[in-house]
Scaffold this motif. Structure first.
Motif, mmCIF file in Angstrom:
data_model
loop_
_atom_site.group_PDB
_atom_site.id
_atom_site.type_symbol
_atom_site.label_atom_id
_atom_site.label_comp_id
_atom_site.label_asym_id
_atom_site.label_seq_id
_atom_site.Cartn_x
_atom_site.Cartn_y
_atom_site.Cartn_z
ATOM 1 N N UNK A 42 36.135 38.412 39.616
ATOM 2 C CA UNK A 42 35.764 38.770 38.249
ATOM 3 C C UNK A 42 35.571 37.467 37.487
ATOM 4 N N UNK A 43 34.399 37.254 36.962
ATOM 5 C CA UNK A 43 34.066 36.002 36.291
ATOM 6 C C UNK A 43 33.967 36.246 34.794
ATOM 7 N N UNK A 44 34.830 35.563 34.045
ATOM 8 C CA UNK A 44 34.778 35.602 32.578
ATOM 9 C C UNK A 44 33.880 34.440 32.145
ATOM 10 N N UNK A 57 26.541 28.599 36.228
ATOM 11 C CA UNK A 57 27.066 29.923 36.562
ATOM 12 C C UNK A 57 26.409 30.488 37.814
ATOM 13 N N UNK A 58 25.159 30.179 38.040
ATOM 14 C CA UNK A 58 24.479 30.639 39.251
ATOM 15 C C UNK A 58 25.148 30.091 40.494
ATOM 16 N N UNK A 63 28.682 30.826 45.179
ATOM 17 C CA UNK A 63 29.877 30.442 45.927
ATOM 18 C C UNK A 63 30.785 31.646 46.157
ATOM 19 N N UNK A 64 30.937 32.487 45.157
ATOM 20 C CA UNK A 64 31.767 33.690 45.311
ATOM 21 C C UNK A 64 31.109 34.688 46.262
ATOM 22 N N UNK A 99 33.267 23.609 43.143
ATOM 23 C CA UNK A 99 33.495 24.359 41.914
ATOM 24 C C UNK A 99 34.436 25.550 42.132
ATOM 25 N N UNK A 100 34.494 26.106 43.341
ATOM 26 C CA UNK A 100 35.443 27.179 43.662
ATOM 27 C C UNK A 100 36.452 26.628 44.663
#
Length: 126
Positions: A42-44, A57-58, A63-64, A99-100
């Motif tokens: 879940x990305x806020x 954000x892309x 990555x997710x 980033x992740x």
């Protein structure tokens, strides 16, 4: 009710590694006895952009999606996605400077790994 051991890691978005600030964006849970490996994300975006206005954000979403593909064993994610559940989880929990990043490994007992994955996502990610 039989309880089985599981392991999990929180996934963190670390926009600038040098600042060591992060926002949790997902959880990966492994319960080998059930043959279960999955991710719940879940990305806020508002919160992340407040922390790092130039965050791609892309790239975060890609990555997710890669993490989710590895969990599913989707061969399009590469060789890492074709290994055993334990090997795939090992890859996903390994430290990296992207980033992740995964947090520390934690464990517990579960009767329902899918339900616990969602519970952990709600508690750790929001």
């Amino acid at each position: 009710m039989t309880l089985r051991p599981y392991q999990y890691v929180a996934l963190r978005c670390v926009p600038r590694v040098e600042r060591e600030e992060f926002v949790n964006v997902g959880v990966v849970l492994l319960c080998e006895e059930d043959g279960f490996l999955d991710a719940a994300c879940a990305v806020d975006e508002v919160r992340l952009l407040a922390l790092a206005p130039d965050l791609d954000l892309g790239a975060l979403h890609r990555a997710l999606a890669f993490v989710e593909s590895v969990c599913r064993g989707d061969g399009s994610a590469g060789d890492v996605a074709t290994g055993t559940l334990g090997n795939r989880f090992g890859f996903l929990k390994a430290p990296r400077s992207t980033v992740v990043q995964p947090g520390p490994v934690h464990g517990g007992l579960t009767a329902d790994p899918a339900a616990d994955l969602l519970r952990l996502r709600d508690v750790l990610v929001g």
